[in-house]
Design an enzyme around this catalytic site. Structure first.
Site, PDB file in Angstrom:
ATOM      1  N   ARG A  73      10.562 -27.550 -37.011  1.00 34.10           N
ATOM      2  CA  ARG A  73      11.499 -28.436 -36.314  1.00 34.10           C
ATOM      3  C   ARG A  73      11.190 -28.478 -34.796  1.00 34.10           C
ATOM      4  O   ARG A  73      11.312 -29.496 -34.144  1.00 34.10           O
ATOM      5  CB  ARG A  73      12.912 -27.898 -36.565  1.00 34.10           C
ATOM      6  N   ARG A  99      19.771 -37.752 -35.997  1.00 33.92           N
ATOM      7  CA  ARG A  99      19.195 -36.401 -35.905  1.00 33.92           C
ATOM      8  C   ARG A  99      19.765 -35.710 -34.676  1.00 33.92           C
ATOM      9  O   ARG A  99      19.994 -36.364 -33.646  1.00 33.92           O
ATOM     10  CB  ARG A  99      17.680 -36.465 -35.695  1.00 33.92           C
ATOM     11  N   ILE A 100      19.914 -34.399 -34.794  1.00 38.24           N
ATOM     12  CA  ILE A 100      20.323 -33.593 -33.643  1.00 38.24           C
ATOM     13  C   ILE A 100      19.080 -33.372 -32.777  1.00 38.24           C
ATOM     14  O   ILE A 100      18.043 -32.920 -33.281  1.00 38.24           O
ATOM     15  CB  ILE A 100      20.856 -32.198 -34.100  1.00 38.24           C
ATOM     16  N   THR A 116      26.254 -42.640 -28.809  1.00 35.34           N
ATOM     17  CA  THR A 116      27.484 -43.317 -29.209  1.00 35.34           C
ATOM     18  C   THR A 116      27.909 -42.791 -30.565  1.00 35.34           C
ATOM     19  O   THR A 116      27.074 -42.541 -31.443  1.00 35.34           O
ATOM     20  CB  THR A 116      27.324 -44.849 -29.212  1.00 35.34           C
ATOM     21  N   HIS A 117      29.231 -42.615 -30.711  1.00 37.34           N
ATOM     22  CA  HIS A 117      29.768 -41.968 -31.911  1.00 37.34           C
ATOM     23  C   HIS A 117      30.957 -42.788 -32.417  1.00 37.34           C
ATOM     24  O   HIS A 117      31.813 -43.190 -31.615  1.00 37.34           O
ATOM     25  CB  HIS A 117      30.211 -40.542 -31.545  1.00 37.34           C
ATOM     26  N   ASP A 149      24.820 -32.843 -25.242  1.00 37.96           N
ATOM     27  CA  ASP A 149      24.501 -31.449 -24.916  1.00 37.96           C
ATOM     28  C   ASP A 149      24.005 -30.776 -26.189  1.00 37.96           C
ATOM     29  O   ASP A 149      23.704 -31.458 -27.172  1.00 37.96           O
ATOM     30  CB  ASP A 149      25.712 -30.744 -24.271  1.00 37.96           C
ATOM     31  N   GLY A 151      25.529 -29.144 -28.427  1.00 39.81           N
ATOM     32  CA  GLY A 151      26.441 -29.168 -29.573  1.00 39.81           C
ATOM     33  C   GLY A 151      26.354 -30.484 -30.346  1.00 39.81           C
ATOM     34  O   GLY A 151      25.563 -31.374 -30.006  1.00 39.81           O
ATOM     35  N   ASP A 153      28.051 -33.711 -30.921  1.00 39.18           N
ATOM     36  CA  ASP A 153      29.045 -34.660 -30.384  1.00 39.18           C
ATOM     37  C   ASP A 153      30.045 -33.970 -29.460  1.00 39.18           C
ATOM     38  O   ASP A 153      31.241 -34.309 -29.452  1.00 39.18           O
ATOM     39  CB  ASP A 153      29.781 -35.370 -31.541  1.00 39.18           C
TER      40      ASP A 153
HETATM   41  C1  GRF Z   1      27.191 -46.505 -35.173  1.00 33.84           C
HETATM   42  O1  GRF Z   1      28.531 -46.569 -35.606  1.00 33.84           O
HETATM   43  C2  GRF Z   1      26.881 -45.208 -34.487  1.00 33.84           C
HETATM   44  O2  GRF Z   1      27.927 -44.710 -33.715  1.00 33.84           O
HETATM   45  C3  GRF Z   1      26.633 -44.322 -35.676  1.00 33.84           C
HETATM   46  O3  GRF Z   1      25.843 -45.108 -36.516  1.00 33.84           O
HETATM   47  C4  GRF Z   1      26.201 -46.464 -36.335  1.00 33.84           C
HETATM   48  C5  GRF Z   1      24.937 -47.225 -36.051  1.00 33.84           C
HETATM   49  O4  GRF Z   1      25.065 -48.540 -36.485  1.00 33.84           O
HETATM   50  N1  GRF Z   1      26.051 -43.060 -35.301  1.00 33.84           N
HETATM   51  P1  GRF Z   1      23.845 -49.573 -36.480  1.00 33.84           P
HETATM   52  O5  GRF Z   1      22.692 -48.959 -37.241  1.00 33.84           O
HETATM   53  O6  GRF Z   1      23.481 -49.826 -35.046  1.00 33.84           O
HETATM   54  O7  GRF Z   1      24.408 -50.791 -37.137  1.00 33.84           O
END
Ligand code: GRF
Length: 208
Positions: A73, A99-100, A116-117, A149, A151, A153
């Site tokens: 890894r 992936r982390i 983005t989450h 970071d 962790g 998210d």
């Molecule tokens: C988003 O909701 C993102 O936050 C999450 O996966 C989704 C990606 O969507 N980790 P897309 O592949 O850009 O449609």
């Protein structure tokens, strides 16, 4: 003599693993020369990510670094670090990258990686945020752009947008509504960071 045009806008490498609809919003926004950011490359961890096709259609270079190609890894982490670094980015944006990131990537781009989450962090971190929010029964969820970071998210939050949960929502429908909010959030955050940077003060991150 003909002058070649050098794009001086803030440089982003975007990482994605899936369909890349968020990436598409970023590609569309950056196609406007008045937008303050450019996407210099798109990286993926799987060769069949639709995000790669989207980048290619927009004329943006791509690279793939699969975990399975490397014995360890940590080797994958170093290879990804170098592949990103080749594009000399100001920022790295994980937009659906599943992936982390490893310590080498985090160290090389310290304080300059955002993710983005699809939930209102710190609620529902991890890979099943939409499912977990539905299962918990929350009435409001949403999306979060945050610094990455070590962790999962857990990094300082930069921007969030709320989305109401309807009684009839299933995971796919709710995720689609979250992504509608998320597309505006990622574009707006990219523009703001490109223009004004991001100040990190302990747990707090803000765009001045
Ligand atoms: C988003 O909701 C993102 O936050 C999450 O996966 C989704 C990606 O969507 N980790 P897309 O592949 O850009 O449609």
């Amino acid at each position: 003599m003909e002058q070649s045009h050098v794009d001086q806008r803030t440089r982003f490498v975007v990482l994605a693993s899936g369909t890349g609809t968020l990436l598409q919003s970023l590609l569309d926004a950056t196609a406007d020369p008045g937008f303050p950011a450019q996407i210099v490359a798109v990286g993926a961890d799987v060769p069949d990510a639709k995000a790669l096709d989207r980048a290619q259609k927009s004329g943006v270079p791509t690279f793939v670094r699969m975990v399975s190609e490397y014995p360890l890894r940590t080797d994958w982490d170093s290879a990804l670090t170098d592949a990103i670094d080749e594009w000399n980015p100001d920022w790295v944006f994980c937009a659906g990258f599943m992936r982390i990131l490893g310590p080498s990537t985090l160290a090389r781009f310290a304080g300059r990686i955002i993710n983005t989450h699809p939930a209102l962090l710190p609620a529902f971190p991890g890979a099943h945020a939409v499912r977990d929010a539905l299962a918990y029964g929350v009435r409001v969820t949403g999306c979060t752009v945050h610094l990455v970071d070590e962790g999962v998210d857990t990094g300082p939050i930069i921007a969030q947008a709320p989305v109401h949960v309807d009684a009839s929502d299933d995971e796919a429908g709710l995720h689609e509504r979250i992504k509608m909010a998320e597309r505006s959030l990622v574009v707006g955050t990219m523009a703001a960071i490109a223009s004004r940077g991001c100040v990190i003060d302990g747990r707090r991150a803000y765009i001045p």
